[in-house]
Design a protein around this motif. Structure first.
Motif, PDB file in Angstrom:
ATOM      1  N   GLU A 187       0.760  -0.990   0.104  1.00  0.00           N
ATOM      2  CA  GLU A 187       0.155  -0.199  -0.021  1.00  0.00           C
ATOM      3  C   GLU A 187       0.889   1.476  -0.099  1.00  0.00           C
ATOM      4  O   GLU A 187       0.277   2.211   0.098  1.00  0.00           O
ATOM      5  CB  GLU A 187      -1.027  -0.022   0.989  1.00  0.00           C
ATOM      6  CG  GLU A 187      -2.265  -1.044   0.896  1.00  0.00           C
ATOM      7  CD  GLU A 187      -2.793  -1.554   1.981  1.00  0.00           C
ATOM      8  OE1 GLU A 187      -2.368  -1.177   3.010  1.00  0.00           O
ATOM      9  OE2 GLU A 187      -3.637  -2.330   1.725  1.00  0.00           O
ATOM     10  N   GLY A 223      -6.096  14.493  -2.984  1.00  0.00           N
ATOM     11  CA  GLY A 223      -7.088  13.434  -2.437  1.00  0.00           C
ATOM     12  C   GLY A 223      -8.118  13.064  -3.617  1.00  0.00           C
ATOM     13  O   GLY A 223      -8.930  12.353  -3.391  1.00  0.00           O
ATOM     14  N   HIS A 282      -7.895  11.567  -6.638  1.00  0.00           N
ATOM     15  CA  HIS A 282      -7.897  10.107  -7.080  1.00  0.00           C
ATOM     16  C   HIS A 282      -8.306   8.981  -6.117  1.00  0.00           C
ATOM     17  O   HIS A 282      -9.121   8.165  -6.650  1.00  0.00           O
ATOM     18  CB  HIS A 282      -6.357   9.732  -7.416  1.00  0.00           C
ATOM     19  CG  HIS A 282      -6.242   8.184  -8.277  1.00  0.00           C
ATOM     20  ND1 HIS A 282      -6.542   8.227  -9.426  1.00  0.00           N
ATOM     21  CD2 HIS A 282      -5.581   7.137  -7.606  1.00  0.00           C
ATOM     22  CE1 HIS A 282      -6.184   6.775  -9.711  1.00  0.00           C
ATOM     23  NE2 HIS A 282      -5.846   6.197  -8.659  1.00  0.00           N
ATOM     24  N   GLY A 283      -8.150   9.098  -4.815  1.00  0.00           N
ATOM     25  CA  GLY A 283      -8.444   8.285  -3.821  1.00  0.00           C
ATOM     26  C   GLY A 283      -9.984   8.366  -3.699  1.00  0.00           C
ATOM     27  O   GLY A 283     -10.561   7.073  -3.753  1.00  0.00           O
ATOM     28  N   LEU A 342     -12.343   5.197  -4.690  1.00  0.00           N
ATOM     29  CA  LEU A 342     -13.415   4.546  -3.663  1.00  0.00           C
ATOM     30  C   LEU A 342     -14.729   4.557  -4.051  1.00  0.00           C
ATOM     31  O   LEU A 342     -15.446   3.611  -3.723  1.00  0.00           O
ATOM     32  CB  LEU A 342     -13.209   5.287  -2.444  1.00  0.00           C
ATOM     33  CG  LEU A 342     -11.772   4.888  -1.698  1.00  0.00           C
ATOM     34  CD1 LEU A 342     -11.785   5.781  -0.407  1.00  0.00           C
ATOM     35  CD2 LEU A 342     -12.055   3.522  -0.962  1.00  0.00           C
ATOM     36  N   SER A 395     -10.756  11.552 -10.943  1.00  0.00           N
ATOM     37  CA  SER A 395      -9.368  11.504 -10.728  1.00  0.00           C
ATOM     38  C   SER A 395      -8.466  12.500 -11.300  1.00  0.00           C
ATOM     39  O   SER A 395      -8.880  13.148 -12.219  1.00  0.00           O
ATOM     40  CB  SER A 395      -8.779  10.057 -11.390  1.00  0.00           C
ATOM     41  OG  SER A 395      -7.645  10.054 -11.168  1.00  0.00           O
ATOM     42  N   ARG A 420       0.281   6.901  -3.729  1.00  0.00           N
ATOM     43  CA  ARG A 420      -0.454   5.855  -2.792  1.00  0.00           C
ATOM     44  C   ARG A 420      -0.727   6.330  -1.492  1.00  0.00           C
ATOM     45  O   ARG A 420      -1.953   6.393  -1.060  1.00  0.00           O
ATOM     46  CB  ARG A 420      -0.204   4.503  -2.947  1.00  0.00           C
ATOM     47  CG  ARG A 420      -0.043   3.827  -3.997  1.00  0.00           C
ATOM     48  CD  ARG A 420       0.589   2.421  -3.865  1.00  0.00           C
ATOM     49  NE  ARG A 420       1.796   2.534  -3.917  1.00  0.00           N
ATOM     50  CZ  ARG A 420       2.745   1.682  -3.674  1.00  0.00           C
ATOM     51  NH1 ARG A 420       2.323   0.382  -3.704  1.00  0.00           N
ATOM     52  NH2 ARG A 420       4.090   1.754  -3.680  1.00  0.00           N
ATOM     53  N   GLY A 480      -0.668   9.286  -0.358  1.00  0.00           N
ATOM     54  CA  GLY A 480      -1.241  10.699  -0.029  1.00  0.00           C
ATOM     55  C   GLY A 480      -0.053  11.823   0.184  1.00  0.00           C
ATOM     56  O   GLY A 480       1.111  11.323   0.360  1.00  0.00           O
ATOM     57  N   LEU A 492      -5.040  10.534   1.309  1.00  0.00           N
ATOM     58  CA  LEU A 492      -5.602   9.745   0.197  1.00  0.00           C
ATOM     59  C   LEU A 492      -4.610  10.043  -1.185  1.00  0.00           C
ATOM     60  O   LEU A 492      -4.029  11.093  -1.359  1.00  0.00           O
ATOM     61  CB  LEU A 492      -7.048  10.740  -0.258  1.00  0.00           C
ATOM     62  CG  LEU A 492      -8.187  10.047   0.851  1.00  0.00           C
ATOM     63  CD1 LEU A 492      -9.258  11.053   0.585  1.00  0.00           C
ATOM     64  CD2 LEU A 492      -8.563   8.978   0.561  1.00  0.00           C
ATOM     65  N   PRO A 493      -4.786   9.000  -2.059  1.00  0.00           N
ATOM     66  CA  PRO A 493      -4.003   8.991  -3.170  1.00  0.00           C
ATOM     67  C   PRO A 493      -4.423  10.050  -4.193  1.00  0.00           C
ATOM     68  O   PRO A 493      -5.404  10.613  -4.291  1.00  0.00           O
ATOM     69  CB  PRO A 493      -4.048   7.802  -3.945  1.00  0.00           C
ATOM     70  CG  PRO A 493      -4.738   6.836  -2.814  1.00  0.00           C
ATOM     71  CD  PRO A 493      -5.469   7.741  -1.880  1.00  0.00           C
ATOM     72  N   CYS A 494      -2.883  10.564  -4.838  1.00  0.00           N
ATOM     73  CA  CYS A 494      -3.436  11.450  -6.046  1.00  0.00           C
ATOM     74  C   CYS A 494      -2.577  10.801  -7.277  1.00  0.00           C
ATOM     75  O   CYS A 494      -1.712   9.897  -7.057  1.00  0.00           O
ATOM     76  CB  CYS A 494      -2.632  12.822  -5.835  1.00  0.00           C
ATOM     77  SG  CYS A 494      -3.198  13.510  -4.209  1.00  0.00           S
ATOM     78  N   GLU A 552      -3.765   0.200   5.037  1.00  0.00           N
ATOM     79  CA  GLU A 552      -4.872   0.882   4.084  1.00  0.00           C
ATOM     80  C   GLU A 552      -5.857   1.780   4.860  1.00  0.00           C
ATOM     81  O   GLU A 552      -5.926   1.427   6.034  1.00  0.00           O
ATOM     82  CB  GLU A 552      -5.463  -0.183   3.314  1.00  0.00           C
ATOM     83  CG  GLU A 552      -6.802  -0.585   3.441  1.00  0.00           C
ATOM     84  CD  GLU A 552      -7.158  -1.924   2.992  1.00  0.00           C
ATOM     85  OE1 GLU A 552      -8.118  -1.955   2.271  1.00  0.00           O
ATOM     86  OE2 GLU A 552      -6.784  -2.944   3.361  1.00  0.00           O
TER      87      GLU A 552
END
Lengths: 424, 386
Positions: free
Chosen positions: B15, B202, B204-205, B209, B223, B252, B254, B306-308, B380
């Motif tokens: 992750e 944030g 993409h996350g 989700l 995204s 991943r 963030g 949160l992923p970008c 995660e």
């Protein structure tokens, strides 16, 4: 559900927060708490979301020393005892069973130190769901499998689990099962106050739980124990406004003055209301006095109240929820004969006055030095545990309070930890 | 052996947070033992053998291994990434665009200019050709937009159930068309440097989700997946490579994880004594779209973790920060200076935060004036249940 309407508005307003902080500081200074040998006023929160909000906004560092915020048994995963973790692991290992769970439970070790995440890596079918209805849908799509929802949480998650069972019945989904480890909040607060182990002047009442139960469910705190109680939301201004309410009331009517009244009330519980202390509701935008009748009705329809074991607190009468007999076809505990049926106690049963021995030597982990039980009772703060930040970290947790993202230890570690605070 | 308290690989090991780092440092790095790999940067440095350079008709200076007279490094930037995200199509992009941009962006934040891509596909039996074609075209379009050819490829098909529809690996090659001393590297970070982020975080996350089955909330969030090369090039042109001390793309773990990685690398210095550096960020300056904030709130997730896929962080010399910001804002109005690098031992704020002089820490100043600690993502991110 639409999320477009979230607007923290004034509830995150820094200027308003600073004004509240100043007034809290003024009241505390005037009352002299924490000065000249006088103890600080102790406020306990019992909700994982409050724990995280306080840590996330660094509120503890902004409050005067005369006001001490401590965490109680508010993290659902943390209070789930070893016995139930073992049962959930046993379910996950059964061939054909899919275990559906909230993600937080994945990393909690059972009595042998095994986690659901490890069981998944070893081949168990463990699925993370975001809502109970997802588990019902999963069961509908996979009729040849048995889907067990691990129901963990307080009055906030229990109605959703109840709805899932009702839906499963309505849809004729007979391969869905609920494992209920749901807990009730008020009995735990009563147990904590009854033992007197830890001084608690007031509670921050969780807004989510109150939205379901209504503020009246917490009236006993004020009426029987003379304890301050304010229903609070989760934004910094919510929490600070509730704290101001608490300190102002405590300054105006010191606990000692109220205790006599409280004692009298306990002898005659039929007489309702304490002239000087009632439950306040700071979170009126979400919480009604009567709560959410529909959610209450759902819980009533599906669950019955049973005694339950809490990590750190031992067995608390009438503090857990199990499925009613008429829903036994969806009851994982019955389907797999997981444990003896515990009859419910009459609701008039007296609260425990001492914690059972299991609470002080809470479980197998106690021997390893983990003091989760003491943290959950608010007896110590996480940095006072000798393991905290040294051998116990979110990466290598020794106990559930560090595992769960809602646990007090995880909140301290993640947001507030400094080396100079570690190790007590 | 066990890593992160487990004797088997768990999802958390992939992750991109603490567990991934443990896997890398405890298993991969000891096995491969390479200085460039050990830096855990976005792209590795592959030195061209002197004989190869001589063959090209250039002379190479022995010790520094730079091409004579230009001081340009005689090295290739190499990065590789494997994309297994589910779902393979999501609002704002798909796996193809992600596979191109992810690898190209890693080169861009290494300060390198990409010149070639390779692509490997793992396809699950039964995957509709329409889906494959859409993904492949999307990848090709993204590569073309960056002006980078796909020069090699590979295809494998596995039995139904042995993969989830489609996995893609891309490898990217780049070069540095400027002096080696100016290549961005965390070792160049100094106290006083400013920390910039190229836009709101944030997206993409939340987009991912929201499309996962059953999460059950409506959101308009798309995204942010995009090729960031033009943004990096513009900043470099305006501010100069010498002013850009380090860069990372936000993926991943963030924004929080990426800044923490930079802080750890900066504190480690060039391998001698620690530098004593720490980062202090200002929460109010970090832009989060209201719809992202709402979704994060509802799920109980912290937007900073949160992923970008289209945002990057730059640590730049303080004197160049205003120009770098102005340049970035031409691409994203939400770009911001979000904090500063401090000397944890001597800075007033650093001292009050780190009474025992901890370095490599990242502190976030909340709008209320308090501070909270940022760390690598640990496992995660989980929605709250209380």
């Amino acid at each position: 559900m639409s999320t477009a309407r979230f607007d923290p508005g004034c509830w995150r307003d820094p200027a308003l927060a600073r004004r509240l902080l100043q007034r809290i500081a003024d009241v505390c200074a005037q009352a002299g708490w924490g000065e000249a040998g006088r103890p600080p006023l102790v406020v306990m929160e019992i909700c994982g979301t409050h724990t995280m909000a306080i840590a996330r906004w660094g509120l503890r560092s902004l409050l005067p020393s005369g006001l001490r915020l401590i965490s109680g048994p508010g993290c659902p995963v943390c209070v789930t005892d070893d016995g139930q973790m073992d049962e959930m692991m046993a379910l996950a290992r059964r061939p054909g069973v899919i275990v559906a769970t909230y993600g937080d439970l994945l990393k909690v070790p059972d009595s042998r130190g095994q986690t659901l995440a490890q069981a998944r890596a070893a081949g168990a079918d463990v699925r993370v769901v975001y809502s109970p209805l997802e588990a019902v849908e999963l069961a509908r799509q996979l009729p040849e499998r048995q889907v067990v929802l691990l129901g963990v949480g307080f009055e906030t998650t229990a109605p959703g689990a109840a709805l899932a069972v009702v839906q499963a019945k309505a849809m004729g989904v007979n391969n869905f099962f609920l494992y209920s480890a749901h807990r009730l909040t008020p009995p735990a607060m009563r147990a904590l106050l009854s033992t007197g182990e830890q001084r608690i002047d007031a509670f921050l009442i969780p807004g989510h739980v109150s939205a379901v139960l209504g503020e009246r469910a917490f009236a006993f705190l004020a009426e029987e124990f003379g304890c301050g109680a304010v229903v609070a939301g989760f934004e910094p201004v919510d929490i600070l406004a509730a704290l101001l309410q608490i300190v102002e009331e405590a300054a105006a009517h010191p606990v000692a003055e109220l205790l006599a009244v409280g004692e009298a009330r306990r002898d005659r519980p039929a007489v309702c209301g304490n002239a000087q202390r009632v439950v306040h509701n700071e979170y009126r935008r979400a919480v009604r006095p009567e709560g959410n009748p529909r959610a209450q009705e759902l819980m009533e329809r599906v669950f019955r109240v049973v005694d339950a074991d809490w990590r750190g607190l031992g067995r608390i009468p009438a503090s857990g929820l199990a499925l009613r007999p008429e829903w036994r076809a969806w009851d994982a505990q019955i389907r797999w004969d997981l444990r003896l049926d515990i009859p419910p106690l009459p609701s008039s049963s007296p609260p425990p006055t001492t914690l059972p021995p299991s609470a002080t030597c809470l479980d197998k982990r106690a021997t390893s030095g983990c003091r989760c039980g003491h943290v959950l009772r608010g007896v110590i703060t996480p940095p006072e545990c000798p393991l905290f930040g040294r051998v116990c970290t979110p990466l290598q947790p020794r106990g559930p309070c560090m595992v769960s993202s809602e646990g007090a230890c995880a909140a301290y570690y993640r947001y507030e930890w400094r080396q100079d605070l570690a190790g007590g | 052996m066990g890593i992160g308290g487990s004797d088997r690989v768990q999802l958390a090991h992939g992750e991109g947070g603490l567990f991934t780092r443990m896997l890398e440092t405890e298993l991969f790095l000891p096995a491969f033992r390479n200085q460039s790999l050990a830096e855990l940067g976005d792209a590795g440095l592959a030195w061209l053998p002197a004989a190869a350079i001589a063959g090209m008709g250039a002379a190479v200076r022995g010790e520094t291994r730079t091409v004579v007279a230009t001081s340009i490094p005689a090295a290739v930037a190499v990065t590789t990434d494997t994309f297994v995200v589910s779902p393979i199509q999501f609002p704002g992009g798909d796996l193809g665009k992600l596979a191109a941009c992810g690898t190209l962006n890693d080169l861009a934040v290494a300060g390198a200019r990409p010149f070639a891509l390779t692509v490997g596909f793992v396809l699950e039996e039964g995957l509709p050709f329409a889906t494959l074609e859409a993904i492949v075209h999307s990848l090709a379009a993204a590569a073309q937009q960056a002006g980078v050819p796909v020069v090699a490829g590979d295809t494998k098909v596995v039995r139904r159930g042995e993969a989830d529809q489609l996995y893609i690996n891309t490898t990217g090659l780049g070069y540095w068309p400027y002096a080696e001393a100016h290549i961005p590297h965390p070792g160049r970070i100094q106290a006083g440097d400013m920390v910039l982020v190229s836009g709101d975080v944030g997206r993409h996350g939340v987009a991912i989700l929201a499309t996962r089955a059953g999460v059950g909330f409506d959101t308009s969030v798309t995204s942010d997946v995009d090729w960031i090369g033009p943004e990096v090039a513009a900043v470099a042109e305006q501010a100069g490579w010498e002013a850009i001390h380090a860069m990372r793309d936000v993926t991943r773990g963030g924004l929080a994880t990426v800044v923490k990685e930079l802080a750890l690398a900066a504190a480690a210095g060039a391998g001698e004594a620690t530098t004593g550096l720490a980062f202090v960020l200002d929460e109010a300056s970090i832009s989060v779209d209201p719809a992202v904030a709402a979704a994060a709130e509802w799920l109980g997730l912290d937007p900073l973790y949160l992923p970008c896929e289209g945002r990057w962080v730059a640590v730049v010399d303080a004197s160049a920060a205003p120009l770098a910001l102005a340049t970035l804002r031409q691409f994203h109005p939400t770009a911001a200076i979000i904090g500063q690098v401090v000397d944890a031992k001597n800075n007033v704020e650093g001292r009050c935060l780190n009474e025992v002089g901890q370095t490599g820490e990242v502190w976030l100043r909340t709008p209320l004036g308090s501070h909270r600690r940022l760390d690598l993502l640990a496992g995660e991110p989980q929605p709250r249940i209380c």
